[in-house]
Design a protein around this motif. Structure first.
Motif, PDB file in Angstrom:
ATOM      1  N   HIS A   1       0.915  -1.264  -0.385  1.00 11.17           N
ATOM      2  CA  HIS A   1      -0.062   0.313  -0.306  1.00 11.17           C
ATOM      3  C   HIS A   1       0.683   1.001  -0.025  1.00 11.17           C
ATOM      4  CE1 HIS A   1       0.701   0.738   4.274  1.00 11.17           C
ATOM      5  NE2 HIS A   1       0.529  -0.473   4.695  1.00 11.17           N
ATOM      6  N   GLY A   2       0.444   2.419  -0.655  1.00 10.38           N
ATOM      7  CA  GLY A   2       0.645   3.600  -0.538  1.00 10.38           C
ATOM      8  C   GLY A   2       1.961   4.187   1.080  1.00 10.38           C
ATOM      9  N   ARG A   3       1.376   3.410   2.024  1.00  9.90           N
ATOM     10  CA  ARG A   3       1.680   4.385   3.356  1.00  9.90           C
ATOM     11  C   ARG A   3       3.823   3.510   3.147  1.00  9.90           C
ATOM     12  NH1 ARG A   3      -1.025   6.163   6.943  1.00  9.90           N
ATOM     13  NH2 ARG A   3      -2.857   6.999   6.238  1.00  9.90           N
ATOM     14  N   MET A   4       3.607   2.123   2.200  1.00  8.18           N
ATOM     15  CA  MET A   4       4.786   1.697   3.144  1.00  8.18           C
ATOM     16  C   MET A   4       6.089   2.702   2.900  1.00  8.18           C
ATOM     17  SD  MET A   4       3.297  -2.171   1.968  1.00  8.18           S
ATOM     18  CE  MET A   4       4.718  -2.580   1.773  1.00  8.18           C
ATOM     19  N   LYS A   5       7.300   1.866   3.502  1.00  5.89           N
ATOM     20  CA  LYS A   5       8.110   3.077   3.230  1.00  5.89           C
ATOM     21  C   LYS A   5       8.491   2.497   1.763  1.00  5.89           C
ATOM     22  CE  LYS A   5      10.801   4.767   6.459  1.00  5.89           C
ATOM     23  NZ  LYS A   5      10.554   3.929   8.038  1.00  5.89           N
ATOM     24  N   GLN A   6       9.799   3.401   0.452  1.00  7.22           N
ATOM     25  CA  GLN A   6       9.778   3.104  -0.722  1.00  7.22           C
ATOM     26  C   GLN A   6      10.176   1.595  -0.801  1.00  7.22           C
ATOM     27  OE1 GLN A   6       8.448   4.606  -3.316  1.00  7.22           O
ATOM     28  NE2 GLN A   6       8.745   2.944  -4.192  1.00  7.22           N
ATOM     29  N   GLU A   7      11.132   1.349  -0.190  1.00 10.87           N
ATOM     30  CA  GLU A   7      12.068   0.153   0.296  1.00 10.87           C
ATOM     31  C   GLU A   7      11.048  -0.746   0.306  1.00 10.87           C
ATOM     32  OE1 GLU A   7      15.490   0.551   2.718  1.00 10.87           O
ATOM     33  OE2 GLU A   7      14.605   2.561   2.374  1.00 10.87           O
TER      34      GLU A   7
ATOM     35  N   LYS B   1       7.814  -1.477  -0.626  1.00 10.42           N
ATOM     36  CA  LYS B   1       7.355  -1.228  -1.760  1.00 10.42           C
ATOM     37  C   LYS B   1       8.318  -2.143  -3.145  1.00 10.42           C
ATOM     38  CE  LYS B   1       5.624   3.014  -1.871  1.00 10.42           C
ATOM     39  NZ  LYS B   1       4.897   4.761  -2.622  1.00 10.42           N
ATOM     40  N   ASP B   2       9.025  -1.546  -2.856  1.00 12.16           N
ATOM     41  CA  ASP B   2      10.034  -2.449  -4.314  1.00 12.16           C
ATOM     42  C   ASP B   2      10.013  -3.575  -4.047  1.00 12.16           C
ATOM     43  OD1 ASP B   2      10.103   0.297  -5.231  1.00 12.16           O
ATOM     44  OD2 ASP B   2      12.146   0.671  -4.813  1.00 12.16           O
ATOM     45  N   HIS B   3      11.167  -3.777  -2.335  1.00 13.43           N
ATOM     46  CA  HIS B   3      10.867  -5.801  -3.104  1.00 13.43           C
ATOM     47  C   HIS B   3      10.176  -5.934  -2.612  1.00 13.43           C
ATOM     48  CE1 HIS B   3      12.882  -8.730   0.077  1.00 13.43           C
ATOM     49  NE2 HIS B   3      11.866  -8.942   0.749  1.00 13.43           N
ATOM     50  N   VAL B   4       8.545  -5.482  -1.854  1.00 16.23           N
ATOM     51  CA  VAL B   4       7.409  -6.689  -2.363  1.00 16.23           C
ATOM     52  C   VAL B   4       6.993  -6.554  -3.544  1.00 16.23           C
ATOM     53  CG1 VAL B   4       4.760  -6.579  -2.363  1.00 16.23           C
ATOM     54  CG2 VAL B   4       6.574  -6.118   0.229  1.00 16.23           C
ATOM     55  N   MET B   5       6.985  -5.833  -4.430  1.00 17.15           N
ATOM     56  CA  MET B   5       6.471  -5.670  -5.707  1.00 17.15           C
ATOM     57  C   MET B   5       7.767  -6.283  -6.836  1.00 17.15           C
ATOM     58  SD  MET B   5       4.299  -4.375  -7.217  1.00 17.15           S
ATOM     59  CE  MET B   5       4.247  -4.933  -8.767  1.00 17.15           C
ATOM     60  N   HIS B   6       9.248  -6.724  -6.486  1.00 23.10           N
ATOM     61  CA  HIS B   6      10.128  -6.942  -7.217  1.00 23.10           C
ATOM     62  C   HIS B   6      10.355  -9.079  -7.112  1.00 23.10           C
ATOM     63  CE1 HIS B   6      12.942  -3.792  -7.910  1.00 23.10           C
ATOM     64  NE2 HIS B   6      12.484  -3.807  -8.222  1.00 23.10           N
ATOM     65  N   ALA B   7       9.542  -9.318  -5.418  1.00 18.09           N
ATOM     66  CA  ALA B   7       9.879 -10.015  -5.510  1.00 18.09           C
ATOM     67  C   ALA B   7       7.942 -10.608  -5.783  1.00 18.09           C
ATOM     68  CB  ALA B   7       8.965 -10.388  -3.313  1.00 18.09           C
ATOM     69  N   PHE B   8       7.367 -10.273  -6.224  1.00 17.41           N
ATOM     70  CA  PHE B   8       5.719 -10.627  -6.918  1.00 17.41           C
ATOM     71  C   PHE B   8       5.924 -10.301  -8.762  1.00 17.41           C
ATOM     72  CE2 PHE B   8       1.657  -9.526  -8.746  1.00 17.41           C
ATOM     73  CZ  PHE B   8       0.410 -10.886  -8.441  1.00 17.41           C
ATOM     74  N   ALA B   9       6.571  -9.530  -8.924  1.00 11.09           N
ATOM     75  CA  ALA B   9       7.040  -9.761 -10.215  1.00 11.09           C
ATOM     76  C   ALA B   9       8.078 -11.330 -10.488  1.00 11.09           C
ATOM     77  CB  ALA B   9       8.032  -8.546 -10.817  1.00 11.09           C
ATOM     78  N   ALA B  10       9.055 -11.813  -9.432  1.00 17.64           N
ATOM     79  CA  ALA B  10       9.634 -13.012  -9.927  1.00 17.64           C
ATOM     80  C   ALA B  10       8.938 -13.955  -9.255  1.00 17.64           C
ATOM     81  CB  ALA B  10      10.830 -12.245  -8.531  1.00 17.64           C
ATOM     82  N   GLY B  11       7.479 -13.627  -8.630  1.00 16.00           N
ATOM     83  CA  GLY B  11       7.050 -14.754  -8.843  1.00 16.00           C
ATOM     84  C   GLY B  11       6.951 -15.567  -7.468  1.00 16.00           C
ATOM     85  N   ARG B  12       8.065 -14.999  -6.274  1.00 16.00           N
ATOM     86  CA  ARG B  12       8.146 -15.546  -4.907  1.00 16.00           C
ATOM     87  C   ARG B  12       7.048 -14.898  -4.502  1.00 16.00           C
ATOM     88  NH1 ARG B  12      13.130 -12.784  -5.964  1.00 16.00           N
ATOM     89  NH2 ARG B  12      13.027 -10.858  -4.287  1.00 16.00           N
ATOM     90  N   ILE B  13       6.009 -14.154  -4.770  1.00 15.14           N
ATOM     91  CA  ILE B  13       4.509 -14.240  -3.623  1.00 15.14           C
ATOM     92  C   ILE B  13       3.809 -14.076  -4.553  1.00 15.14           C
ATOM     93  CG2 ILE B  13       3.454 -12.092  -2.872  1.00 15.14           C
ATOM     94  CD1 ILE B  13       5.685 -10.658  -1.683  1.00 15.14           C
ATOM     95  N   GLU B  14       2.751 -14.968  -4.361  1.00 16.05           N
ATOM     96  CA  GLU B  14       2.138 -15.242  -4.908  1.00 16.05           C
ATOM     97  C   GLU B  14       0.568 -14.329  -5.826  1.00 16.05           C
ATOM     98  OE1 GLU B  14       3.444 -18.654  -3.442  1.00 16.05           O
ATOM     99  OE2 GLU B  14       2.217 -20.129  -5.037  1.00 16.05           O
ATOM    100  N   VAL B  15       0.402 -14.474  -4.004  1.00 14.86           N
ATOM    101  CA  VAL B  15      -0.580 -13.415  -4.243  1.00 14.86           C
ATOM    102  C   VAL B  15      -0.340 -11.613  -3.229  1.00 14.86           C
ATOM    103  CG1 VAL B  15      -3.081 -13.321  -3.141  1.00 14.86           C
ATOM    104  CG2 VAL B  15      -2.318 -15.300  -3.225  1.00 14.86           C
ATOM    105  N   LEU B  16      -0.760 -11.181  -4.176  1.00 22.89           N
ATOM    106  CA  LEU B  16      -0.786  -9.346  -3.986  1.00 22.89           C
ATOM    107  C   LEU B  16      -2.003  -8.704  -3.348  1.00 22.89           C
ATOM    108  CD1 LEU B  16       1.891  -7.232  -3.305  1.00 22.89           C
ATOM    109  CD2 LEU B  16       1.118  -6.470  -6.317  1.00 22.89           C
ATOM    110  N   VAL B  17      -2.245  -8.914  -2.265  1.00 21.90           N
ATOM    111  CA  VAL B  17      -3.180  -7.908  -1.484  1.00 21.90           C
ATOM    112  C   VAL B  17      -2.579  -6.680  -1.271  1.00 21.90           C
ATOM    113  CG1 VAL B  17      -4.602  -7.687   0.416  1.00 21.90           C
ATOM    114  CG2 VAL B  17      -3.263  -9.411  -0.238  1.00 21.90           C
ATOM    115  N   SER B  18      -3.390  -5.407  -2.379  1.00 23.67           N
ATOM    116  CA  SER B  18      -2.566  -3.631  -2.284  1.00 23.67           C
ATOM    117  C   SER B  18      -4.348  -2.967  -2.777  1.00 23.67           C
ATOM    118  CB  SER B  18      -2.618  -4.420  -3.738  1.00 23.67           C
ATOM    119  OG  SER B  18      -1.783  -3.214  -3.892  1.00 23.67           O
ATOM    120  N   THR B  19      -3.544  -2.050  -2.201  1.00 29.35           N
ATOM    121  CA  THR B  19      -4.070  -0.903  -2.720  1.00 29.35           C
ATOM    122  C   THR B  19      -4.502  -0.531  -3.894  1.00 29.35           C
ATOM    123  OG1 THR B  19      -2.745   0.719  -1.839  1.00 29.35           O
ATOM    124  CG2 THR B  19      -4.618  -0.073  -0.485  1.00 29.35           C
ATOM    125  N   THR B  20      -4.598  -0.094  -4.908  1.00 29.52           N
ATOM    126  CA  THR B  20      -4.770   0.605  -5.889  1.00 29.52           C
ATOM    127  C   THR B  20      -3.210   1.317  -6.547  1.00 29.52           C
ATOM    128  OG1 THR B  20      -5.319   3.138  -5.592  1.00 29.52           O
ATOM    129  CG2 THR B  20      -7.093   1.850  -5.973  1.00 29.52           C
TER     130      THR B  20
END
Ligand code: ADP
Ligand code: MG
Length: 698
Positions: A526-532, A534-553
């Protein structure tokens, strides 16, 4: 005579009879300062009170107008203290009817016996018989034509303390004082060709239509008088745009890029796939613009996933091969990061240096980066709005790309452009812009469209489900996860309840991890998370290490993870149509069949039902945008008033699309053939300044 008319239109309303300083202040608060304000605030509705009915023919439950004499009257005191009822009996040659007014004792002095009067209102029937309840009335005297009754009568929106009747009276008075000839901004030749009525007539008849006017046509805002005023407004608006476009076309670029075989080969080398015909056409249009001496102002429209990025990059290569720097601005850090990643990868084997500048670029690194941009060592910089900061200056910025441009304010777009020397500007948007809005907000721009999608895309299936069917949906997600796919679960983030929603998104993620998908990895973004983070989660999702992303817009714009094949939007009833379309564009980006499930919580409004219905019936972004515009109105379309939409007095961007189209055509043609007269110019300048509240023209 002309100047007298202009003087009268710009006379403060205070100088009208019966308008003292107090009433003038009230009018001012309602936005009415001078006579012109009053005359250009058109009625929003008309009622036909011209046909007088014989009293004997009145039927209960209808609206009717009658003309008769006051036979008798009396003021009755009721048991409630201070509450009085005024009765008058009005008769014509066919019969008589009682009229009743609650608590308007003063009428006893106005509606006196034997006077002739027009009565208009609802005919009611109760145990006491047929009567008018609180009708409108007007005394008939020889020297006054009907204002409130006895004709087609205008109705005004109540603004502040200014009542519709007061406004009607003032308008009548102003019209009576308006000189017979007033200056007309529309050229006579055009007026004749388009059969537009003269300005004076248009103003008069928009308020007080002739008696043979059709109320239906008036209420559809299609009478010749109304049409003329709407056209006038749109035309002055479009002349401003055409003029600006013309003026900017006369500024030349200091360096005009050239394209030769070497540059073509250089661009071809980075291309990872074959362009679609739509992409190829867009590249051609953009590069053709770049080779012209005037700076480019082009909007690239293409639905989500249409492949706009590569089109922009190919054009950027042309600029860089010509020794120019490129700035590529995106609205979010996630998106900027993603563009940077892609572009850096594609340009890895080239001699061009690509950098990333965002709000969270660390100080030391930023220092070096700014120096590189200033020296020209950086050829292409991707960034967020951090790019428009004052400290950023370029060596030779020649090409500006603004992705998801409607996310930026007019000022931000302009200040990035100002960092270059009349650079070519490419705006990109995945929110298809309905034609009328394109003609207002983007009237100066040239437009390229990518109508096709890259091959192999499968349309996303969209399901609309009540929240109570949640379990079924979890089963569906589980099946996708087991097949190796990934899922998005989107939560709305409404400002007032931001905390609550964040909590529910986070709690939802915990719950899903612990109880619903224990075998898969779930994370929250979500938008309130620290940039790092956020990046960490997004990278992990893009790489398939996270399978379900619960996210705000925050994933709404541009994010590209082709392996994600299922999306659930919680509280879909809270989202706007274009936003849902953007969200849905996050799935269906790979070779998999994808599905988007819109969960709603009852009760939902009719609007919400319409939106979700539109979502499930089409995936065509343009159709969705048109529908969104109809449902929400132009002001809200972009979710921001910053977008440069004009404040309109008479026209309506949705209702009057065709008139805008015609005004646009006429204005461009007139400016291009050099038909701007000083008189027209001063009309336009004044209108742009006073009314549209937009940046100065010219
Ligand atoms: P958008 O127009 O929404 O910005 P992108 O530029 O992000 O779309 O492209 C969406 C995806 O499609 C990216 O993964 C991109 O690499 C891919 N893509 C773009 N053009 C083509 C093409 N012609 N053939 C195959 N894949 C393409
Ligand atoms: Mg994009």
């Amino acid at each position: 005579m002309t100047s007298k008319a202009t003087d009268f239109l710009s006379t403060p309303l205070q100088f009208l009879k019966g308008v003292g300083p107090r009433k003038a202040a009230d009018l001012k608060r309602a936005g009415l300062v001078v006579v012109e304000d009053l005359l250009y605030r058109l009625p929003f509705r008309y009622e036909d009170r011209s046909r007088m009915q014989p009293i004997a023919s009145l039927r209960p439950g209808t609206k009717a107008a009658v003309l008769g004499d006051i036979k008798s009257s009396n003021l009755a005191v009721t048991r409630r203290r201070g509450f009085k009822i005024f009765h008058a009996v009005v008769g014509d040659s066919s019969g008589a009817i009682r009229c009743t007014w609650m608590n308007q004792a003063f009428l006893a002095d106005i509606l006196r016996a034997h006077l002739q009067v027009v009565i208009f209102g609802d005919v009611k029937l109760d145990s006491t018989g047929l009567h008018f309840m609180n009708p409108e009335y007007e005394l008939v005297s020889d020297d006054i034509s009907g204002v409130h009754t006895g004709r087609v009568v205008p109705f005004y929106e109540k603004t502040g303390v200014v009542t519709p009747n007061m406004q009607r009276r003032l308008v009548r008075q102003a019209l009576d004082q308006l000189p017979p000839e007033i200056p007309d901004p529309l050229p006579a030749e055009m007026r004749a060709r388009l059969q537009l009525v003269p300005r004076r007539t248009a103003i008069e008849e928009s308020h007080f239509p002739p008696n043979d006017a059709s109320v239906d046509v008036l209420n559809a805002f299609r009478s010749p008088a109304q049409h003329r005023l709407i056209f006038e407004e749109f035309f002055l608006f479009q002349i401003g745009h055409a003029w600006r476009r013309h003026a900017s076309g006369t500024e030349l670029k200091p360096l005009v890029p050239v394209v030769d075989d070497r540059i073509r080969a250089s661009a071809a080398k980075v291309l990872p796939f074959k362009l679609t015909p739509g992409q190829r056409q867009a590249v051609k249009e953009i590069v053709d613009d770049m080779r012209r001496p005037e700076p480019m102002h082009r909007l690239l429209q293409g639905d989500v996933g249409a492949g706009k990025t590569i089109v922009a990059l190919l054009a950027a290569i042309v600029a860089m091969e010509n020794g120019l720097q490129v700035a590529f601005m995106a609205p979010t850090e996630i998106l900027a990061g993603q563009h940077y990643g892609n572009i850096a990868r594609l340009l890895a084997s080239s001699r061009f240096r690509v950098d990333l500048l965002t709000g969270s670029t660390p100080g030391l690194q930023k220092h070096t980066l700014l120096a590189n941009i200033e020296r020209g060592t950086t050829n292409l910089v991707v960034g967020t709005h951090a790019l428009v900061q004052e400290q950023v200056s370029f060596h030779k910025l020649g090409f500006v790309v603004i992705d998801e441009q409607h996310r930026f304010g007019v000022a931000q777009r302009a200040s990035l452009r100002a960092k270059g020397l009349r650079p070519d500007v490419l705006l990109m948007t995945a929110t298809p812009i309905p034609r009328t809005l394109a003609l207002t907000d983007y009237s100066e721009l040239d437009v390229s469209k990518i109508p096709d999608l890259p091959p192999g895309r499968k349309p996303v299936t969209t399901l609309v489900k009540p929240e109570s069917r949640r379990d079924e949906i979890y089963d569906l997600i589980r099946r996708e996860l087991e097949a190796g796919r990934q899922a998005y679960i989107i939560y709305p983030l409404v400002e007032e309840s931001e905390k609550v929603d964040l909590k529910s998104a986070t709690e939802m993620a915990d719950h899903l991890q612990a109880e619903v998908f224990p075998a898969h990895r779930v994370a929250v973004l979500h938008g309130r998370m620290k940039q790092e983070a956020k990046d960490h989660v997004m990278h992990a999702f893009a790489a398939g290490r996270i399978e379900v992303l619960v996210s705000t817009t925050v994933v709404e714009v541009g994010v590209d993870v082709p392996n994600a094949s299922i999306m659930v939007v919680e509280h879909a009833e809270r989202f706007g149509l274009s936003q849902l379309h953007q969200l849905r564009g996050r799935v269906g980006r790979g070779q998999w069949e994808s599905v988007c499930i819109l969960l709603y919580q009852a009760p939902w409004s009719d609007d919400a039902r319409e939106r979700l219905k539109a979502m499930s019936s089409t995936t065509d972004g343009f159709a969705i945008a048109e529908r969104d515009l109809e449902l929400r109105g132009p002001g809200d379309f972009f979710g921001t008033r910053q977008s440069g939409l004009p404040t309109l007095r008479t026209g309506d961007l949705v209702r009057d699309r065709d008139i805008m189209e015609a005004a646009h055509r006429e204005a461009r043609a007139l400016v291009e053939r050099g038909g701007l007269t000083p008189e027209l110019t001063s009309f336009v300048a004044r209108q742009w300044h006073d009314q549209f509240g937009l940046i100065e023209v010219g």
